[in-house]
Design a protein around this motif. Structure first.
Motif, mmCIF file in Angstrom:
data_model
loop_
_atom_site.group_PDB
_atom_site.id
_atom_site.type_symbol
_atom_site.label_atom_id
_atom_site.label_comp_id
_atom_site.label_asym_id
_atom_site.label_seq_id
_atom_site.Cartn_x
_atom_site.Cartn_y
_atom_site.Cartn_z
ATOM 1 N N ILE A 22 0.186 -1.430 0.204
ATOM 2 C CA ILE A 22 -0.108 -0.224 -0.086
ATOM 3 C C ILE A 22 0.350 1.235 0.089
ATOM 4 C CG2 ILE A 22 -1.711 1.251 1.287
ATOM 5 C CD1 ILE A 22 -2.609 -1.581 2.072
ATOM 6 N N LEU A 25 2.110 1.842 -3.260
ATOM 7 C CA LEU A 25 1.040 2.781 -4.664
ATOM 8 C C LEU A 25 0.799 4.334 -3.758
ATOM 9 C CD1 LEU A 25 -1.220 -0.542 -5.032
ATOM 10 C CD2 LEU A 25 0.103 -0.054 -6.473
ATOM 11 N N ARG A 26 0.118 4.737 -2.488
ATOM 12 C CA ARG A 26 -0.242 5.552 -2.161
ATOM 13 C C ARG A 26 0.903 6.699 -1.732
ATOM 14 N NH1 ARG A 26 -4.580 6.220 -2.006
ATOM 15 N NH2 ARG A 26 -4.455 8.057 -0.538
ATOM 16 N N ARG A 33 8.239 5.941 -1.088
ATOM 17 C CA ARG A 33 7.927 4.934 -1.958
ATOM 18 C C ARG A 33 9.560 3.537 -1.238
ATOM 19 N NH1 ARG A 33 5.699 6.597 -7.514
ATOM 20 N NH2 ARG A 33 3.846 7.303 -6.273
#
Length: 130
Positions: A22, A25-26, A33
């Motif tokens: 998650i 992706l976020r 990241r």
């Protein structure tokens, strides 16, 4: 009892691995990241390995899981460091989210603090950009 502890470790490891996915992706830029890809993913993988070894209770499976865990501990920090260096050198990050931790002041010979000349380049970055 070992099955219950192993299952709990597998669930916690799966949660950390899901958190890493998650985060990839976020989160907004490559440096954030990269952090999400390395820290919780490594911890999740290690917890999964320990949980699986407790559930399986097989010598050869435990040895294979130990090898996989060791390889994860060796390769993940190295890969993360290389990605961070590449992103920093190529300026592929959001500068508004990064706090520059390089020393902006130097201590001169007298012990006084003097500001760096803004035109002076960092030798590490200068070498990388050439």
């Amino acid at each position: 009892m070992l099955d219950v502890v192993g299952a709990a470790l597998i669930l916690v490891g799966a949660f950390f691995t899901l958190t890493a996915a998650i985060g990839i992706l976020r989160l907004p830029d490559v440096l954030n990241r990269m952090h999400a890809a390395s820290k919780p993913q490594t911890l999740g993988f290690l917890l999964l390995c320990v949980g699986l070894s407790l559930v399986l209770r097989n010598g050869s499976a435990t040895a294979m899981l130990a090898v996989a865990a060791c390889l994860q501990l060796v390769t993940s920090p190295v890969a993360t460091q290389m990605m961070a260096k590449a992103a920093h050198r190529s300026r592929q990050y959001r500068a508004d989210l990064v706090v520059d931790d390089r020393e902006r002041e130097r201590i001169d010979d007298d012990g006084d603090r003097a500001g760096l000349d803004p035109d002076e380049t960092d030798p590490d970055i200068g070498r990388a950009s050439r």
